[in-house]
Design a protein around this motif. Structure first.
Motif, PDB file in Angstrom:
ATOM      1  N   VAL B 310      -8.354   3.422  -8.267  1.00  0.00           N
ATOM      2  CA  VAL B 310      -8.599   2.361  -9.247  1.00  0.00           C
ATOM      3  C   VAL B 310      -7.650   2.476 -10.440  1.00  0.00           C
ATOM      4  O   VAL B 310      -7.169   1.457 -10.960  1.00  0.00           O
ATOM      5  CB  VAL B 310     -10.089   2.345  -9.689  1.00  0.00           C
ATOM      6  N   ILE B 311      -7.329   3.685 -10.832  1.00  0.00           N
ATOM      7  CA  ILE B 311      -6.474   3.831 -12.015  1.00  0.00           C
ATOM      8  C   ILE B 311      -5.004   3.625 -11.645  1.00  0.00           C
ATOM      9  O   ILE B 311      -4.253   2.981 -12.394  1.00  0.00           O
ATOM     10  CB  ILE B 311      -6.737   5.186 -12.714  1.00  0.00           C
ATOM     11  N   ALA B 312      -4.606   4.117 -10.485  1.00  0.00           N
ATOM     12  CA  ALA B 312      -3.230   3.828 -10.028  1.00  0.00           C
ATOM     13  C   ALA B 312      -3.042   2.322  -9.887  1.00  0.00           C
ATOM     14  O   ALA B 312      -2.001   1.767 -10.285  1.00  0.00           O
ATOM     15  CB  ALA B 312      -2.949   4.534  -8.706  1.00  0.00           C
ATOM     16  N   GLY B 313      -4.045   1.657  -9.338  1.00  0.00           N
ATOM     17  CA  GLY B 313      -3.953   0.204  -9.175  1.00  0.00           C
ATOM     18  C   GLY B 313      -3.767  -0.492 -10.517  1.00  0.00           C
ATOM     19  O   GLY B 313      -2.939  -1.420 -10.649  1.00  0.00           O
ATOM     20  N   ALA B 314      -4.499  -0.036 -11.513  1.00  0.00           N
ATOM     21  CA  ALA B 314      -4.391  -0.653 -12.836  1.00  0.00           C
ATOM     22  C   ALA B 314      -3.001  -0.435 -13.430  1.00  0.00           C
ATOM     23  O   ALA B 314      -2.394  -1.359 -13.982  1.00  0.00           O
ATOM     24  CB  ALA B 314      -5.462  -0.062 -13.760  1.00  0.00           C
ATOM     25  N   ILE B 315      -2.491   0.783 -13.292  1.00  0.00           N
ATOM     26  CA  ILE B 315      -1.155   1.068 -13.840  1.00  0.00           C
ATOM     27  C   ILE B 315      -0.105   0.254 -13.098  1.00  0.00           C
ATOM     28  O   ILE B 315       0.750  -0.416 -13.711  1.00  0.00           O
ATOM     29  CB  ILE B 315      -0.832   2.580 -13.733  1.00  0.00           C
ATOM     30  N   GLU B 316      -0.193   0.280 -11.773  1.00  0.00           N
ATOM     31  CA  GLU B 316       0.846  -0.366 -10.969  1.00  0.00           C
ATOM     32  C   GLU B 316       0.855  -1.873 -11.179  1.00  0.00           C
ATOM     33  O   GLU B 316       1.926  -2.509 -11.210  1.00  0.00           O
ATOM     34  CB  GLU B 316       0.638  -0.016  -9.488  1.00  0.00           C
ATOM     35  N   SER B 317      -0.315  -2.471 -11.349  1.00  0.00           N
ATOM     36  CA  SER B 317      -0.348  -3.922 -11.516  1.00  0.00           C
ATOM     37  C   SER B 317       0.241  -4.341 -12.862  1.00  0.00           C
ATOM     38  O   SER B 317       0.709  -5.458 -13.013  1.00  0.00           O
ATOM     39  CB  SER B 317      -1.775  -4.440 -11.368  1.00  0.00           C
ATOM     40  N   LEU B 318       0.219  -3.419 -13.837  1.00  0.00           N
ATOM     41  CA  LEU B 318       0.776  -3.756 -15.153  1.00  0.00           C
ATOM     42  C   LEU B 318       2.248  -3.382 -15.285  1.00  0.00           C
ATOM     43  O   LEU B 318       2.975  -3.993 -16.066  1.00  0.00           O
ATOM     44  CB  LEU B 318      -0.019  -3.052 -16.258  1.00  0.00           C
ATOM     45  N   THR B 319       2.663  -2.342 -14.579  1.00  0.00           N
ATOM     46  CA  THR B 319       4.039  -1.860 -14.762  1.00  0.00           C
ATOM     47  C   THR B 319       4.952  -2.177 -13.588  1.00  0.00           C
ATOM     48  O   THR B 319       6.180  -2.163 -13.748  1.00  0.00           O
ATOM     49  CB  THR B 319       4.069  -0.324 -14.917  1.00  0.00           C
ATOM     50  N   GLY B 320       4.358  -2.410 -12.433  1.00  0.00           N
ATOM     51  CA  GLY B 320       5.183  -2.565 -11.239  1.00  0.00           C
ATOM     52  C   GLY B 320       5.776  -1.246 -10.755  1.00  0.00           C
ATOM     53  O   GLY B 320       6.495  -1.200  -9.767  1.00  0.00           O
ATOM     54  N   GLU B 321       5.477  -0.143 -11.473  1.00  0.00           N
ATOM     55  CA  GLU B 321       5.972   1.176 -11.055  1.00  0.00           C
ATOM     56  C   GLU B 321       4.894   1.869 -10.221  1.00  0.00           C
ATOM     57  O   GLU B 321       3.702   1.687 -10.471  1.00  0.00           O
ATOM     58  CB  GLU B 321       6.248   2.061 -12.278  1.00  0.00           C
ATOM     59  N   ARG B 322       5.322   2.714  -9.329  1.00  0.00           N
ATOM     60  CA  ARG B 322       4.359   3.455  -8.532  1.00  0.00           C
ATOM     61  C   ARG B 322       3.686   4.537  -9.383  1.00  0.00           C
ATOM     62  O   ARG B 322       4.371   5.292 -10.073  1.00  0.00           O
ATOM     63  CB  ARG B 322       5.085   4.100  -7.347  1.00  0.00           C
ATOM     64  N   ALA B 323       2.368   4.579  -9.359  1.00  0.00           N
ATOM     65  CA  ALA B 323       1.628   5.583 -10.136  1.00  0.00           C
ATOM     66  C   ALA B 323       1.095   6.697  -9.250  1.00  0.00           C
ATOM     67  O   ALA B 323       0.882   7.819  -9.717  1.00  0.00           O
ATOM     68  CB  ALA B 323       0.476   4.928 -10.890  1.00  0.00           C
TER      69      ALA B 323
END
Lengths: 406, 406
Positions: B310-323
């Motif tokens: 859930v947290i990787a998804g949140a980061i990735e959806s905002l940054t486009g970078e792989r978390a």
């Protein structure tokens, strides 16, 4: 009654500002009589509650606690240094006096064959620690005998004359444990410095008992417990180091403080419960607020005089042997009495006697020195004359009877 | 909402036998969300109360407490050893993992110029401790780089191939701190033994998180914290030593246990508060009684999977970078996520970010490794999926915004 009437007047018991007996400040068990403050101290109830509140704070948001901890330890350290009359920048906190000794021994770069010089009054655990440190370099501990009744000059000479070329460290007690006397640590340290030999003062009993424990300090290393006469939560002690040697000292636990200078690097010890350090200043302040340290010390000394008189009288009237002891340089709040002949002739025998007397309802320190057994009496502000009267009446006849069985 | 829907199911929250949420077993502040169990642990309320009762007992008749203490510490040690699956006679109690490292470094008789080999995943405080020990003999620390995603064989080779003639000790983490991964300590220790080089396993995070932390232990020295995943009061740790080296180990504080063999001599540390050691078994038993350790560990792993997702998804959806991060050998209860580029590129930057996120109401671990910042997530039995959801919704947008400012 076989006991003689005491010639020393019982001091008026100490009361707190509300008029309550001093003992109400502590939560010591009423199942026994507490005549051994010197060994383990005693923690005032409100200080113990304060420490519990600190632990609750730590448990509530651990991350915040540990982030702020080094700064709070530093503040406690400054407070404790001020109480001792030591510069804050010379003062590090360690768990107890033995820990301070270990810190110093770990720091020494002893040459091969080095000797560590102790007196025959040294604390047994310190003696063993020094032996281990010396053994690692093929050296040894040498013991300078100091007569029990030696005055300052004789005691100084006994230590200093024992120094030789191989002496790499002198360890000397400010207040001895088994024999409850002062040693002239100021004079000894000056003489040792003149000879280029560093001195470690084991001042386990000094903080709180002596008004200015560092008044004549000339030693490179000094370590004193706050949890004994200062009544701080166990274990809290201060290591005071000279500028000459401080850089070489490191805390017991290598942690994130490593890049910091002495003594700041001692403020960080990783994840452990340092609430005792933070609560220690509360004990020092509380005694001042409730009783005044100077008045407390006067009372402790007067009560120790009374205790010595009444208990020596009880022993002497039953045995015909002299129980009072000339310790050369007496301390304010402890007294040494000779036990009836044959008792506590060894440390193991002293422990056994202590346990037997504990079963009678009295907490005491029994010591053994040069084959003679001693009762070491303590007097803190919560003690009262009636406790020593009771010991004289109840415990002394038992002890004398035990001596007759040996 | 910019966050993607998690593909991992949230595990059913753990309840105690009465049906209460697991979090009710602790007294963690509701003012913040606790996502950093790994750094400092968390103490169950009844265990903290038990420890307070022990302290009250100590304060009641201090002499009786300290007379009985070594025996009680020995019993706690046996209990802890059984929990770890270690022989009692190989297990000593120390305050924390760093303390265990200091004990080992103090015991080594390093030859001049000796090198201590670490990986670049080693805990910073341990690295500094090893440097100090090596410096004393004119030696140094050498660092074997281990790729973040290295599988067991590659990690083993990276360490073992770095050994040379001057390597006097290898220190390797069972579970790394900054990178939250396993290292193949069993295989590494076997290879080091073959080469005659002793190994110290820093298992700070292993007890409680791994079901059998000593299953494949072949190291001479192993040290693990009980106050992290075992939820024991701080600081309680176990040092497990092989028969070959145990005789050379001495406790941090030289005390009356000196004549005793390893590990009994560690049970006596003079006058300090060892109530944490005595209370530690209560934490270990409580988790078993209320939740079962195996079930607790399964839940922690499932929840960590959910949290990562859930947290990787949140980061990735905002940054486009792989978390998400491939750590090669993941651990059960912690997850590593790459922070948005530019954040926590240094340890100081990681601490600053942690403090900023703490101000938002989230306790986290931010780490910095090879110039990249990471969020290290922990999941213990008291955590629930909604806490990570909230972090994803509230904290992640702030963190991403901070990254855009850098």
């Amino acid at each position: 009654m076989p006991t003689r009437a005491p010639s020393t007047a019982a001091p008026t018991p100490v009361r707190d500002p509300s008029g309550a007996p001093a003992a109400d400040t502590w939560t010591l068990s009423s199942r026994t009589v507490h005549l051994n403050h010197g060994s383990f101290g005693a923690v005032p109830t409100v200080v113990s509650e304060y420490q519990s509140a600190l632990v609750a704070e730590m448990n509530s948001i651990p991350g915040d606690w540990f982030t702020a901890l080094p700064g709070r330890v530093g503040a406690a350290r400054a407070h404790i240094a001020a109480f001792l009359g030591a510069p804050t920048e010379a003062t590090a906190l360690v768990p107890n006096a033995s820990a301070g000794v270990s810190v110093v021994l770990n720091a020494l770069d002893l040459p091969a064959g080095a000797e560590i010089l102790l007196t025959d009054h040294a604390y047994g655990a310190v003696h063993m620690a020094a032996e281990r440190a010396a053994r690692r370099v093929g050296g040894r501990v040498r013991v300078a005998p100091v007569e029990l009744d030696a005055a300052a000059d004789d005691a100084t000479r006994a230590v200093v004359d024992a120094i030789d070329d191989r002496t790499a460290l002198v360890i000397v007690d400010q207040i001895t444990s088994a024999t409850a006397r002062l040693l002239p640590v100021g004079a000894i340290a000056i003489e040792c410095r003149r000879r280029g030999v560093p001195v470690l003062v084991d001042a386990a009993h000094a903080p709180g008992m002596l008004a200015r424990p560092l008044e004549d300090n000339a030693a490179d290393y000094w370590v004193g417990n706050l949890h004994k006469w200062g009544c701080a939560p166990r274990g809290t002690a201060a290591l005071v180091a000279s500028e000459r040697v401080a850089d070489g000292l490191h805390p017991l636990i290598d942690s994130w403080g490593a890049p910091d200078p002495y003594p700041v690097r001692f403020d960080t010890q990783g994840t452990i419960d340092l609430s005792s350090y933070l609560a220690a200043p509360r004990s020092l302040d509380l005694i001042e607020e409730l009783f005044g340290w100077d008045a407390a010390r006067r009372y402790m000394g007067d009560l120790a005089d009374y205790a010595e008189d009444v208990i020596a009288g009880a022993i002497e009237s039953l045995t015909g042997e002299r129980a009072t002891v000339d310790v050369g340089m007496p301390v304010p709040a402890m007294r040494l009495l000779a036990l009836p002949a044959g008792l506590a002739t060894t440390p193991a025998g002293a422990h056994e006697l202590r346990d037997r007397v504990a079963a009678l309802g009295f907490q005491t320190a029994m010591t053994s020195w040069r084959g003679t057994g001693y009762l070491r009496l303590s007097a803190h502000v919560y003690n009262v004359a009636a406790e020593y009267d009771r010991f004289a009446q109840v415990a002394v006849p038992h002890i004398v009877a035990l001596a007759r069985e040996t």
